[in-house]
Motif scaffolding. Sequence first.
Motif: not given
Length: 108
Positions: A20-23, A25-28, A57-67, A88-93
Amino acid sequence: MEIIVPEGDGAVGIYGFARPKPERADELERLLLSFVEPTRAEPGSMQYQVHRDVADPSTLVFYELRRSADDLRAHLARPELAHFQQHRMDYLREDLEIHWLTPLSVTP
């Protein structure tokens, strides 16, 4: 970036990095966490997790598993996910970094 789900039979996994963009990060973080329970309740959802990278720690990681890939496509078509994808680019650097997984062992 358009998320194109690979073709294939059986379960499909995905993990990605959101920087995320630093400003924003919490919102994302709040936004990604708001997706957890609804995503887990969807048909075909086997797992959905959001993590913070220990090394960055500024990077968020997501994991998903689907059938199946079709289940993942249906998930991505949900209005809140489509809206996030469009904005998404409103939030991401930098754009999402996504990796596709073919599970070799799946807990039923």
